[in-house]
Design an enzyme around this catalytic site. Structure first.
Site, PDB file in Angstrom:
ATOM      1  NE  ARG A  37       0.914   5.790  -6.660  1.00 18.99           N
ATOM      2  CZ  ARG A  37       1.913   5.221  -5.573  1.00 18.99           C
ATOM      3  NH1 ARG A  37       3.266   5.603  -5.874  1.00 18.99           N
ATOM      4  NH2 ARG A  37       1.436   4.808  -4.365  1.00 18.99           N
ATOM      5  CE  LYS A 201       0.603  -3.074   4.969  1.00 17.94           C
ATOM      6  NZ  LYS A 201       0.914  -2.101   3.537  1.00 17.94           N
ATOM      7  N   GLY A 353      -3.529   0.739  -0.611  1.00 17.70           N
ATOM      8  CA  GLY A 353      -3.212  -0.003  -1.753  1.00 17.70           C
ATOM      9  C   GLY A 353      -4.488  -0.994  -1.735  1.00 17.70           C
ATOM     10  N   GLY A 376       0.892   5.088   2.903  1.00 17.09           N
ATOM     11  CA  GLY A 376       1.661   5.193   4.019  1.00 17.09           C
ATOM     12  C   GLY A 376       1.740   6.593   4.559  1.00 17.09           C
TER      13      GLY A 376
HETATM   14  P1  ADP Z   1      -4.179  -1.038   2.561  1.00 22.92           P
HETATM   15  O1  ADP Z   1      -3.353  -1.293   1.895  1.00 22.92           O
HETATM   16  O2  ADP Z   1      -5.607  -0.761   2.202  1.00 22.92           O
HETATM   17  O3  ADP Z   1      -3.733  -0.039   3.748  1.00 22.92           O
HETATM   18  P2  ADP Z   1      -3.587  -3.627   4.241  1.00 22.92           P
HETATM   19  O4  ADP Z   1      -2.330  -3.642   3.545  1.00 22.92           O
HETATM   20  O5  ADP Z   1      -3.059  -2.966   5.777  1.00 22.92           O
HETATM   21  O6  ADP Z   1      -4.478  -2.593   3.730  1.00 22.92           O
HETATM   22  O7  ADP Z   1      -4.194  -4.751   4.523  1.00 22.92           O
HETATM   23  C1  ADP Z   1      -4.752  -5.195   3.551  1.00 22.92           C
HETATM   24  C2  ADP Z   1      -4.887  -6.941   3.417  1.00 22.92           C
HETATM   25  O8  ADP Z   1      -5.100  -7.584   4.453  1.00 22.92           O
HETATM   26  C3  ADP Z   1      -5.405  -7.351   2.258  1.00 22.92           C
HETATM   27  O9  ADP Z   1      -4.718  -7.828   1.329  1.00 22.92           O
HETATM   28  C4  ADP Z   1      -6.434  -8.457   3.105  1.00 22.92           C
HETATM   29  O10 ADP Z   1      -6.455  -9.725   2.184  1.00 22.92           O
HETATM   30  C5  ADP Z   1      -5.800  -8.731   4.428  1.00 22.92           C
HETATM   31  N1  ADP Z   1      -6.639  -9.047   5.398  1.00 22.92           N
HETATM   32  C6  ADP Z   1      -7.654  -8.255   5.980  1.00 22.92           C
HETATM   33  N2  ADP Z   1      -8.040  -8.964   6.897  1.00 22.92           N
HETATM   34  C7  ADP Z   1      -7.547 -10.178   6.848  1.00 22.92           C
HETATM   35  C8  ADP Z   1      -8.008 -11.596   7.388  1.00 22.92           C
HETATM   36  N3  ADP Z   1      -9.041 -11.482   8.519  1.00 22.92           N
HETATM   37  N4  ADP Z   1      -7.282 -12.647   7.158  1.00 22.92           N
HETATM   38  C9  ADP Z   1      -6.362 -12.493   6.204  1.00 22.92           C
HETATM   39  N5  ADP Z   1      -6.161 -11.225   5.689  1.00 22.92           N
HETATM   40  C10 ADP Z   1      -6.711 -10.498   5.718  1.00 22.92           C
HETATM   41 MG    MG Z   2      -1.462  -2.241   1.727  1.00 32.35          MG
END
Ligand code: ADP
Ligand code: MG
Length: 395
Positions: A37, A201, A353, A376
């Site tokens: 960052r 999320k 993230g 976000g």
């Molecule tokens: P990002 O930060 O890239 O936007 P998210 O925070 O929404 O992504 O989610 C990522 C998390 O979701 C990861 O840590 C991953 O382990 C979890 N995840 C994704 N699919 C599954 C699943 N089928 N079961 C458990 N955890 C999952």
């Molecule tokens: Mg995340």
């Protein structure tokens, strides 16, 4: 979307420029653990210095309640000093009234090649909601305001929107790069436009899906959204990651013809035991202490066909629980596919993230055209929401 940027400022000589960056970086043992960052905002800072401006940096770090030594920006100032080879003076003052006088005084003494950084702006309780004219008071120490931290543009706080109301305001080079890149996906994307959406999320992902369904040609689904869909259809999914609140919405959105769903998945125990592949065309069998943790090999092959033809790709959200082997295969394969195609013909965007962590694991980050620094904020932008920080910079 067109925004005013620092390239349009004609005279910066000796101007005091307040730059809102996002230097909210992880610390370990009092040192900066990850400096991406900081590096992302260097072009903006250097541009301003080169044009003769006096740069005053503003950032938050963590979520302090009042002054908290552990969340001082001191290690950040040190790292920035090393990165730039310039002196970075951290101003440690505790009340804004004193702050203002002292800052004004310090700035008048600034040398041309040094930089001033204000202490963690969240030490001031008025910052969060711009109370007691916080932004206005802050604006008193500068002539121009520059917003560079993309990750904070969705915040209506004193050091983001508050100060922008009282000074001529511009986007920094990082913010410009993010907006130009993301606009490519939501305005006139080159076709085929493939959106890859996974992760956890749901409340942040479904709005993206909703908004981009009209613009994308294909949406490849993984992660919690897929599990929720299976569960909503009445399948037994054990302790899979789902979000019951979005039952109807998931059913409705994923019925769309543009949505491509997994044809197989990996199920097993949380620690990786008993991991096996199941085909979605057979009766789904997940026991109570198992869960769906990844997309399967046929799905990876299927998704590869779409990604390899894409001209625009947006990827957010892991395809599975990639922190645990063997459930990392789906996510890491998608990371490689997205990066390779971005290196080739497609304009590739990734953000979030965990998504960035996955890309780091396969060491292909440099092939991606836009690596968004605002998880976000990126999702809100792609959802079509008006971001408060951008409103004030729009032409
Ligand atoms: P990002 O930060 O890239 O936007 P998210 O925070 O929404 O992504 O989610 C990522 C998390 O979701 C990861 O840590 C991953 O382990 C979890 N995840 C994704 N699919 C599954 C699943 N089928 N079961 C458990 N955890 C999952
Ligand atoms: Mg995340």
């Amino acid at each position: 979307m067109k925004i005013r940027t620092i390239k349009q400022i004609h005279n910066l000589k000796n101007k005091r420029v307040l730059v809102r960056v996002d230097f909210n970086v992880p610390l370990e043992k009092g040192k900066v653990a990850e400096d991406a960052r900081l590096i992302a905002s260097l072009p903006t800072i250097e541009h301003l210095i080169k044009k003769g401006a006096k740069v005053i940096l503003v950032s938050h770090l963590g979520r302090p309640e009042g002054f908290d030594k552990k969340l001082s920006l001191s290690p950040v100032a040190k790292r920035l000093e090393n990165l730039m080879g310039r002196q970075v003076k951290l101003l440690k003052i505790e009340r804004l009234k004193d702050y203002r006088n002292e800052v004004v005084d310090q700035i008048s003494k600034m040398k041309n090649d040094e930089v001033v950084m204000l202490e963690n702006i969240r030490f001031f309780p008025d910052e969060a909601k711009d109370e007691n004219n916080f932004g206005k008071t802050l604006s008193g120490i500068a002539d121009i305001f520059v917003l560079d931290g993309f990750a904070v543009v969705h915040r209506d706080s004193g050091s983001v929107t508050g100060v922008a109301k009282h000074l001529p305001s511009y986007a920094g080079l990082l913010l410009e790069k993010e907006i130009v890149g993301l606009s490519k996906a939501i305005e006139k994307p080159k076709k085929p436009f493939v959106l890859v959406l996974g992760g956890a999320k749901m409340e942040t992902k479904l709005p993206v899906l909703k908004n981009l369904l009209s613009k994308a040609d294909y949406v490849l689904i993984g992660g919690g959204i897929f599990n929720t869909y299976l569960w909503a259809k009445g399948c037994k999914v054990g302790k899979s990651l789902i979000d019951k609140e979005y039952k109807n919405e998931a059913l409705k959105l994923l019925k769309n013809k543009k949505v491509i769903l997994p044809v197989d998945f990996v199920v097993g125990k949380e620690n990786g035991d008993k991991a096996r592949v199941q085909d979605t065309s057979y009766k789904i069998q997940v026991t109570n202490n198992e869960a769906i943790y990844d997309i399967g090999p046929q799905t990876i092959r299927l998704y590869a066909r779409y990604i390899k033809k894409a001209q625009t790709i947006v990827w957010n959200g892991a395809m599975g629980y990639f922190e645990q082997k063997p459930y990392d295969v789906g996510t890491l394969s998608i990371a490689r596919l997205v990066a390779s195609r971005s290196k080739g013909k497609a304009f590739g965007i990734i953000g979030g993230g965990e998504t960035l962590q996955a890309m780091e694991k396969v060491k292909m980050m440099e092939f991606v055209d836009l690596v968004s620094t605002g998880g976000g904020a990126m999702l809100e932008f792609l959802s079509g929401q008006r971001l408060p920080g951008l409103k004030l910079l729009t032409k």
